[in-house]
Design a protein around this motif. Structure first.
Motif, PDB file in Angstrom:
ATOM      1  N   ALA A 104      -6.596  15.296  -0.709  1.00  0.00           N
ATOM      2  CA  ALA A 104      -7.573  14.650   0.156  1.00  0.00           C
ATOM      3  C   ALA A 104      -7.703  15.489   1.431  1.00  0.00           C
ATOM      4  O   ALA A 104      -6.852  16.336   1.724  1.00  0.00           O
ATOM      5  N   PRO A 105      -8.746  15.271   2.223  1.00  0.00           N
ATOM      6  CA  PRO A 105      -8.999  16.172   3.361  1.00  0.00           C
ATOM      7  C   PRO A 105      -7.983  16.049   4.487  1.00  0.00           C
ATOM      8  O   PRO A 105      -7.426  14.969   4.733  1.00  0.00           O
ATOM      9  N   VAL A 106      -7.752  17.176   5.149  1.00  0.00           N
ATOM     10  CA  VAL A 106      -6.889  17.223   6.337  1.00  0.00           C
ATOM     11  C   VAL A 106      -7.717  17.723   7.514  1.00  0.00           C
ATOM     12  O   VAL A 106      -8.827  18.219   7.342  1.00  0.00           O
ATOM     13  N   HIS A 107      -7.156  17.582   8.701  1.00  0.00           N
ATOM     14  CA  HIS A 107      -7.833  18.034   9.925  1.00  0.00           C
ATOM     15  C   HIS A 107      -7.048  19.225  10.465  1.00  0.00           C
ATOM     16  O   HIS A 107      -5.958  19.067  11.026  1.00  0.00           O
ATOM     17  N   LYS A 108      -7.594  20.426  10.282  1.00  0.00           N
ATOM     18  CA  LYS A 108      -6.864  21.637  10.661  1.00  0.00           C
ATOM     19  C   LYS A 108      -6.515  21.636  12.149  1.00  0.00           C
ATOM     20  O   LYS A 108      -5.403  22.003  12.544  1.00  0.00           O
ATOM     21  N   GLY A 109      -7.472  21.247  12.979  1.00  0.00           N
ATOM     22  CA  GLY A 109      -7.266  21.311  14.428  1.00  0.00           C
ATOM     23  C   GLY A 109      -6.102  20.471  14.892  1.00  0.00           C
ATOM     24  O   GLY A 109      -5.305  20.910  15.732  1.00  0.00           O
ATOM     25  N   ILE A 110      -5.963  19.263  14.362  1.00  0.00           N
ATOM     26  CA  ILE A 110      -4.911  18.368  14.841  1.00  0.00           C
ATOM     27  C   ILE A 110      -3.540  18.837  14.350  1.00  0.00           C
ATOM     28  O   ILE A 110      -2.526  18.631  15.028  1.00  0.00           O
ATOM     29  N   ILE A 111      -3.488  19.504  13.182  1.00  0.00           N
ATOM     30  CA  ILE A 111      -2.223  20.075  12.715  1.00  0.00           C
ATOM     31  C   ILE A 111      -1.806  21.195  13.655  1.00  0.00           C
ATOM     32  O   ILE A 111      -0.634  21.290  14.051  1.00  0.00           O
ATOM     33  N   CYS A 112      -2.763  22.037  14.042  1.00  0.00           N
ATOM     34  CA  CYS A 112      -2.458  23.123  14.974  1.00  0.00           C
ATOM     35  C   CYS A 112      -2.031  22.570  16.338  1.00  0.00           C
ATOM     36  O   CYS A 112      -1.095  23.095  16.963  1.00  0.00           O
ATOM     37  N   GLU A 113      -2.688  21.507  16.786  1.00  0.00           N
ATOM     38  CA  GLU A 113      -2.290  20.890  18.050  1.00  0.00           C
ATOM     39  C   GLU A 113      -0.875  20.337  17.988  1.00  0.00           C
ATOM     40  O   GLU A 113      -0.188  20.251  19.008  1.00  0.00           O
ATOM     41  N   GLY A 114      -0.426  19.986  16.797  1.00  0.00           N
ATOM     42  CA  GLY A 114       0.936  19.491  16.615  1.00  0.00           C
ATOM     43  C   GLY A 114       1.984  20.582  16.616  1.00  0.00           C
ATOM     44  O   GLY A 114       3.179  20.296  16.441  1.00  0.00           O
ATOM     45  N   GLY A 115       1.562  21.840  16.792  1.00  0.00           N
ATOM     46  CA  GLY A 115       2.520  22.932  16.930  1.00  0.00           C
ATOM     47  C   GLY A 115       2.721  23.771  15.694  1.00  0.00           C
ATOM     48  O   GLY A 115       3.625  24.613  15.645  1.00  0.00           O
ATOM     49  N   VAL A 116       1.867  23.588  14.665  1.00  0.00           N
ATOM     50  CA  VAL A 116       1.988  24.368  13.434  1.00  0.00           C
ATOM     51  C   VAL A 116       0.704  25.154  13.231  1.00  0.00           C
ATOM     52  O   VAL A 116      -0.384  24.581  13.216  1.00  0.00           O
ATOM     53  N   VAL A 129      -8.612   7.590  14.608  1.00  0.00           N
ATOM     54  CA  VAL A 129      -8.000   8.086  15.848  1.00  0.00           C
ATOM     55  C   VAL A 129      -6.958   9.153  15.496  1.00  0.00           C
ATOM     56  O   VAL A 129      -5.890   8.837  14.958  1.00  0.00           O
ATOM     57  N   LEU A 130      -7.261  10.403  15.811  1.00  0.00           N
ATOM     58  CA  LEU A 130      -6.336  11.492  15.513  1.00  0.00           C
ATOM     59  C   LEU A 130      -5.132  11.464  16.431  1.00  0.00           C
ATOM     60  O   LEU A 130      -5.228  11.065  17.596  1.00  0.00           O
ATOM     61  N   ASP A 131      -3.986  11.902  15.890  1.00  0.00           N
ATOM     62  CA  ASP A 131      -2.757  11.982  16.675  1.00  0.00           C
ATOM     63  C   ASP A 131      -2.003  13.227  16.222  1.00  0.00           C
ATOM     64  O   ASP A 131      -1.592  13.334  15.062  1.00  0.00           O
ATOM     65  N   ALA A 132      -1.823  14.170  17.147  1.00  0.00           N
ATOM     66  CA  ALA A 132      -1.152  15.425  16.811  1.00  0.00           C
ATOM     67  C   ALA A 132       0.272  15.206  16.324  1.00  0.00           C
ATOM     68  O   ALA A 132       0.819  16.051  15.613  1.00  0.00           O
ATOM     69  N   ALA A 133       0.864  14.075  16.694  1.00  0.00           N
ATOM     70  CA  ALA A 133       2.234  13.798  16.251  1.00  0.00           C
ATOM     71  C   ALA A 133       2.318  13.676  14.733  1.00  0.00           C
ATOM     72  O   ALA A 133       3.399  13.829  14.156  1.00  0.00           O
ATOM     73  N   ASN A 134       1.208  13.392  14.078  1.00  0.00           N
ATOM     74  CA  ASN A 134       1.219  13.257  12.622  1.00  0.00           C
ATOM     75  C   ASN A 134       0.792  14.540  11.900  1.00  0.00           C
ATOM     76  O   ASN A 134       0.663  14.541  10.674  1.00  0.00           O
ATOM     77  N   GLY A 135       0.598  15.635  12.643  1.00  0.00           N
ATOM     78  CA  GLY A 135       0.300  16.895  11.989  1.00  0.00           C
ATOM     79  C   GLY A 135       1.402  17.299  11.028  1.00  0.00           C
ATOM     80  O   GLY A 135       1.145  17.762   9.909  1.00  0.00           O
ATOM     81  N   ARG A 136       2.635  17.126  11.448  1.00  0.00           N
ATOM     82  CA  ARG A 136       3.765  17.490  10.598  1.00  0.00           C
ATOM     83  C   ARG A 136       3.864  16.567   9.381  1.00  0.00           C
ATOM     84  O   ARG A 136       4.281  16.997   8.291  1.00  0.00           O
ATOM     85  N   TYR A 137       3.457  15.303   9.538  1.00  0.00           N
ATOM     86  CA  TYR A 137       3.445  14.359   8.414  1.00  0.00           C
ATOM     87  C   TYR A 137       2.533  14.864   7.292  1.00  0.00           C
ATOM     88  O   TYR A 137       2.892  14.795   6.109  1.00  0.00           O
ATOM     89  N   VAL A 138       1.361  15.356   7.655  1.00  0.00           N
ATOM     90  CA  VAL A 138       0.428  15.875   6.661  1.00  0.00           C
ATOM     91  C   VAL A 138       1.065  17.023   5.877  1.00  0.00           C
ATOM     92  O   VAL A 138       0.926  17.112   4.651  1.00  0.00           O
ATOM     93  N   LEU A 139       1.802  17.881   6.571  1.00  0.00           N
ATOM     94  CA  LEU A 139       2.474  18.988   5.892  1.00  0.00           C
ATOM     95  C   LEU A 139       3.677  18.512   5.079  1.00  0.00           C
ATOM     96  O   LEU A 139       4.000  19.106   4.042  1.00  0.00           O
ATOM     97  N   ASP A 140       4.331  17.445   5.529  1.00  0.00           N
ATOM     98  CA  ASP A 140       5.404  16.846   4.722  1.00  0.00           C
ATOM     99  C   ASP A 140       4.875  16.435   3.345  1.00  0.00           C
ATOM    100  O   ASP A 140       5.527  16.635   2.316  1.00  0.00           O
ATOM    101  N   ILE A 141       3.677  15.844   3.346  1.00  0.00           N
ATOM    102  CA  ILE A 141       3.056  15.423   2.088  1.00  0.00           C
ATOM    103  C   ILE A 141       2.786  16.634   1.200  1.00  0.00           C
ATOM    104  O   ILE A 141       3.115  16.640   0.006  1.00  0.00           O
ATOM    105  N   LEU A 142       2.195  17.660   1.792  1.00  0.00           N
ATOM    106  CA  LEU A 142       1.892  18.866   1.014  1.00  0.00           C
ATOM    107  C   LEU A 142       3.154  19.507   0.458  1.00  0.00           C
ATOM    108  O   LEU A 142       3.197  19.937  -0.704  1.00  0.00           O
TER     109      LEU A 142
END
Length: 331
Positions: free
Chosen positions: A117-129, A86-99
């Motif tokens: 490991a793989p990321v979901h580009k669309g959900i990161i963009c939906e999170g405002g980045v 279940v994708l959640d745009a609120a965690n887009g920034r979390y993925v970038l925190d890891i990177l």
């Protein structure tokens, strides 16, 4: 030269995807490195308990020896609760925190390299980045003007002169300066990270039959051949431009250490046919080592114990090899 095992940052990627699952499988691979998984400790522990119930999860403490038969986690907190699949745009920034943490560790020397490991580009963009992918993000974070994508697998190394472009835009993108820079980066990193003192590079033509003497396009005559001639004069071992439809036969491949394809779908279908699920994506030209799996987040497999960790194992092994070659050259 230090005999210590290289320390690698393993980014766990999209929390709703299979990244955390794949990380849970790492200890069973017995890879010769200290592998530090970056991500939310509770999330990763939850996946480990579901998929590998006998595996211990411990906090990464660099001042202590590598723990045996345990998964080391450098805790990066989730921005919102995460559920497998279940994708959640609120965690887009979390993925970038890891990177960001992995990049900082590689730049400081804490980590010898990073495996993503793989990321979901669309959900990161939906999170405002605005996020177009790992490669572009890493290039910007390390102030690298040009990087080169290379896939490794099936006994091949295939680099790309252009990556994610519409096909109609490719000929205009392949200029003499671009091709010169790409080949120099490829040559340099094959020497530095792959232990090839005189790498042999097979260069594909752009057009069918490599242009057939100009009857099917002039890019080989006007752009590719002049670049190859100039770089050969500098000492590079370059073959081409070669017709792409016969370049990948064993007769040619045995004479090369890497292939440079002109565009994404010219080179990658062959390699992925030979190695899908076990291939590795490498970003060349960076001041740090970065390898990655060759697949996506596979949301439908997250939390099911059906995800195949083969590509992650291969990506880690390649990062280890690259780190050891870099260490040897520094000694």
């Amino acid at each position: 030269m230090s005999d210590k095992l290289p320390v690698l940052a393993i980014t766990s990627g999209e929390p709703a995807g299979i990244g955390p699952d794949l990380c849970a499988a790492l200890p069973e691979a017995g890879l010769p490195a200290r592998l530090v998984v970056l991500g939310d400790r509770e999330l990763i522990t939850r996946r480990v308990l579901a998929l590998k119930p006998g595996l211990e999860v411990v906090d990464y403490q660099p001042w202590l020896p590598r723990p045996e038969h345990a998964l080391e986690v450098l805790h990066i907190p989730l921005r919102a609760p995460a559920q497998a699949g279940v994708l959640d745009a609120a965690n887009g920034r979390y993925v970038l925190d890891i990177l960001d943490r992995a990049i900082a560790g590689c730049k400081s020397g804490e980590f010898a390299g990073m495996v993503t490991a793989p990321v979901h580009k669309g959900i990161i963009c939906e999170g405002g980045v605005e996020f177009s992918g790992h490669t572009e993000y890493l290039a910007e974070a390390t102030h690298t003007p040009l990087v080169v994508m290379m896939l490794v697998g099936g006994g091949m190394r295939v680099a790309l002169a252009t990556t994610h472009l519409p096909l109609r835009a490719v000929p205009d993108a392949i200029t003499r300066p671009l091709l010169t820079d790409v080949l120099r980066i490829l040559h340099k990193d094959l020497r530095a990270h792959f232990g090839l003192p005189k790498p042999r590079i097979l260069v594909a033509g752009l057009n069918p039959h490599a242009g057939e003497g100009g009857h099917m396009g002039r890019e080989e005559i006007d752009v590719i051949t002049p670049v190859l001639d100039t770089l050969r004069a500098e000492g590079m071992q370059l073959a081409g431009p070669l017709p792409a439809d016969t370049l990948f036969v064993p007769h040619h491949l045995k004479n090369g250490d890497a292939v440079l394809a002109m565009y994404h779908d010219q080179g990658l279908p062959v390699l992925k046919h030979a190695s899908f699920g076990g291939g590795v994506n490498v970003t060349l030209g960076l001041p740090i080592i970065r390898t990655s799996v060759d697949h996506g987040t596979a949301l439908d497999l997250a939390g099911t114990a059906q995800a195949d960790p083969g590509s992650l194992f291969a990506a880690v092994q390649l990062a280890i090899t690259m780190a050891l070659h870099r260490r040897a050259r520094a000694c």
